[in-house]
Enzyme design. Structure first.
Site, PDB file in Angstrom:
ATOM      1  CB  SER A 135      -0.881  -0.044   1.251  1.00 49.91           C
ATOM      2  OG  SER A 135      -1.587   1.151   1.431  1.00 49.91           O
ATOM      3  CE  LYS A 161      -4.799   0.229   0.572  1.00 50.95           C
ATOM      4  NZ  LYS A 161      -5.491  -0.535   1.635  1.00 50.95           N
ATOM      5  CE  LYS A 163      -3.841   3.966   2.369  1.00 53.29           C
ATOM      6  NZ  LYS A 163      -5.075   3.516   3.016  1.00 53.29           N
ATOM      7  CG  ASP A 188      -7.714   2.698   0.883  1.00 53.34           C
ATOM      8  OD1 ASP A 188      -8.846   3.227   0.984  1.00 53.34           O
ATOM      9  OD2 ASP A 188      -7.137   2.129   1.837  1.00 53.34           O
ATOM     10  CD  GLU A 213      -8.922  -0.492   1.042  1.00 51.61           C
ATOM     11  OE1 GLU A 213      -8.010  -0.828   0.257  1.00 51.61           O
ATOM     12  OE2 GLU A 213      -8.772  -0.476   2.270  1.00 51.61           O
ATOM     13  CG  ASP A 238     -10.627  -0.247   5.395  1.00 54.41           C
ATOM     14  OD1 ASP A 238     -10.947  -0.618   6.525  1.00 54.41           O
ATOM     15  OD2 ASP A 238      -9.490   0.222   5.158  1.00 54.41           O
ATOM     16  CE  LYS A 262      -7.440  -1.816   7.049  1.00 51.30           C
ATOM     17  NZ  LYS A 262      -7.497  -0.340   7.007  1.00 51.30           N
ATOM     18  N   GLY A 290      -4.463  -4.112   6.390  1.00 50.84           N
ATOM     19  CA  GLY A 290      -3.396  -3.902   7.368  1.00 50.84           C
ATOM     20  C   GLY A 290      -3.526  -2.538   8.008  1.00 50.84           C
TER      21      GLY A 290
HETATM   22  O1  OSB Z   1      -7.039   2.204   4.805  1.00 51.22           O
HETATM   23  O2  OSB Z   1      -6.133   0.344   4.482  1.00 51.22           O
HETATM   24  C1  OSB Z   1      -6.125   1.449   5.036  1.00 51.22           C
HETATM   25  C2  OSB Z   1      -2.896   1.923   7.044  1.00 51.22           C
HETATM   26  C3  OSB Z   1      -3.369   2.593   8.147  1.00 51.22           C
HETATM   27  C4  OSB Z   1      -4.707   2.918   8.199  1.00 51.22           C
HETATM   28  C5  OSB Z   1      -5.572   2.568   7.158  1.00 51.22           C
HETATM   29  C6  OSB Z   1      -5.087   1.876   6.053  1.00 51.22           C
HETATM   30  C7  OSB Z   1      -3.723   1.578   5.986  1.00 51.22           C
HETATM   31  C8  OSB Z   1      -3.099   0.934   4.836  1.00 51.22           C
HETATM   32  C9  OSB Z   1      -1.774   0.242   5.062  1.00 51.22           C
HETATM   33  O3  OSB Z   1      -3.516   1.008   3.701  1.00 51.22           O
HETATM   34  C10 OSB Z   1      -1.860  -1.232   5.023  1.00 51.22           C
HETATM   35  C11 OSB Z   1      -0.621  -1.885   5.574  1.00 51.22           C
HETATM   36  O4  OSB Z   1       0.311  -2.113   4.782  1.00 51.22           O
HETATM   37  O5  OSB Z   1      -0.561  -2.182   6.783  1.00 51.22           O
HETATM   38 MG    MG Z   2      -8.342   1.118   3.502  1.00 49.65          MG
END
Ligand code: OSB
Ligand code: MG
Length: 369
Positions: A135, A161, A163, A188, A213, A238, A262, A290
């Site tokens: 990510s 992924k 952001k 995401d 996402e 999510d 999660k 994660g």
């Molecule tokens: O939205 O998935 C999310 C990390 C912290 C809070 C929200 C998110 C995330 C990630 C990182 O996208 C995922 C990871 O590699 O742990």
């Molecule tokens: Mg997310």
């Protein structure tokens, strides 16, 4: 098992690089590590609340408060028959799922250790390696993003992924697509958009994304169903899914075609297993999300992602993607040949917490017995 003693340790570790999302930037990543003691065994859990209530309303401060005042007293001195009973002990506390999950998961570790099996042997473990991706946070420029993508692809990650937020969506995604026509690419939004952005998401349909996402509000399901009806790209929820009931609502409303599981967000492994079951019945694919976990939470995620309905790559990257030195050993590495991480095989979580490192990063310590 009788819960004899619980310890909380708030730690704060520097991330290898700042992680920027539509809700803020994390430079240091805190968490509350939780230790539970029973019959000579020690279980570990991780509460993934952050410094700021950006992803959800919980923070390390609220989680500590709820753990100390309500959740720990609900189980201390109790004889726990099965970890699946824990949600019942916590039922007088509304919400605060991140706090609940950290404590419940430490009790799952205890039970697995007591049976001398890896955590995932307490359920239908289907695989020994979990397919993973990475990510990537919001970058200052598109060339900087492309460098990150190249770097992770060359390490062997096969799902990327990215952001996104308003102003950082079509252009960065298109730039990656032009360089990498075939990779599994997804975005995401962490709730940064509204239904007024339907045309933008229709434009994104051209980019052949694996999924988008959480495009809309963090506690919305209904408007996602309206958006999903107007775009081809699958929506993955999510933030909005906190319980089996939410998953059911999302499925019945066709608000998403994929769920990001999660364990923290749904309040622990018992609810995670229930949601897995429900999605499997409904033929709704899922994957393990994660929260920039330490090795403790990452081990839980790997065990969880061995369940059969986790059919898409997880947000579980190698330790070095997050931390220079993590508090648990062994660290997790990527199997570059197939973009997987191997599930631990020792009893319980299968990682050893390094107490000297916990002490080094610790900001607050509490003992309850
Ligand atoms: O939205 O998935 C999310 C990390 C912290 C809070 C929200 C998110 C995330 C990630 C990182 O996208 C995922 C990871 O590699 O742990
Ligand atoms: Mg997310």
């Amino acid at each position: 098992m009788k819960i004899e003693r619980v310890e909380l340790h708030t730690i704060d570790q520097p991330l290898v690089q700042p992680f920027r999302t539509s809700f803020g930037t994390e430079i240091n990543r805190p968490c509350i590590l939780i230790t539970v003691y029973s019959g000579g065994l020690i279980g570990w859990g991780e509460c993934v609340a952050a410094h700021n209530p950006g992803y959800c309303y919980e923070t390390v401060g609220t989680a500590w408060h709820v753990l100390e005042e309500f959740l720990i007293p609900a189980i201390l001195g109790q004889e726990i028959a099965a970890p699946t009973d824990i949600p019942n002990y916590f039922k007088r506390v509304r919400g605060h799922n991140l706090a609940k999950a950290g404590l419940e998961n430490s009790i799952w570790d205890l039970f697995a250790q007591a049976q001398n099996v890896p955590l995932s042997h307490l359920w239908q473990r289907q695989r020994d390696r979990v397919e993973v991706g990475v990510s990537i946070g919001i970058q200052p420029t598109i060339p900087a993003l492309l460098t990150q993508v190249d770097n992770y692809l060359s390490q062997g990650y096969r799902r990327i992924k990215v952001k996104i937020e308003p102003g950082w969506e079509i252009a960065p995604l298109t730039a990656i697509r032009q360089q990498q026509p075939d990779i599994r690419l997804m975005a995401d939004a962490n709730s940064a958009f509204t239904l007024a952005d339907v045309p933008l998401f229709q434009q994104m349909d051209e980019l052949k994304l694996l999924m988008i996402e959480q495009p809309l509000d963090h506690d919305d399901i209904f408007e996602h169903s309206k958006l999903q009806a107007r775009i081809y790209t699958p929506i993955c929820l999510d933030e909005s899914i906190h319980s089996p009931m939410h998953a059911q609502a999302a499925i019945e409303l066709s608000a998403c075609r994929i769920i990001n599981m999660k364990v923290a967000r749904v309040g622990g492994l018992t609810h995670a297993l229930a949601i897995h079951e429900l999605c499997q019945q409904a033929n709704l694919p899922m994957w393990c999300g994660g929260m920039l976990e330490t090795g403790v939470g990452r081990a839980v995620n790997l065990h969880l992602a061995t369940l059969p309905n986790f059919t898409l790559p997880a947000d579980i990257s190698a330790t070095d993607r997050y931390y220079h030195e993590d508090i648990a050993e062994p660290s997790f590495t990527l199997n570059a040949i197939d973009s997987t991480i191997t599930v631990p095989n020792a009893p319980g979580l299968g990682v050893e917490v390094q107490l000297d490192r916990v002490a080094k990063y610790r900001q607050r310590h509490g003992v309850f017995n």
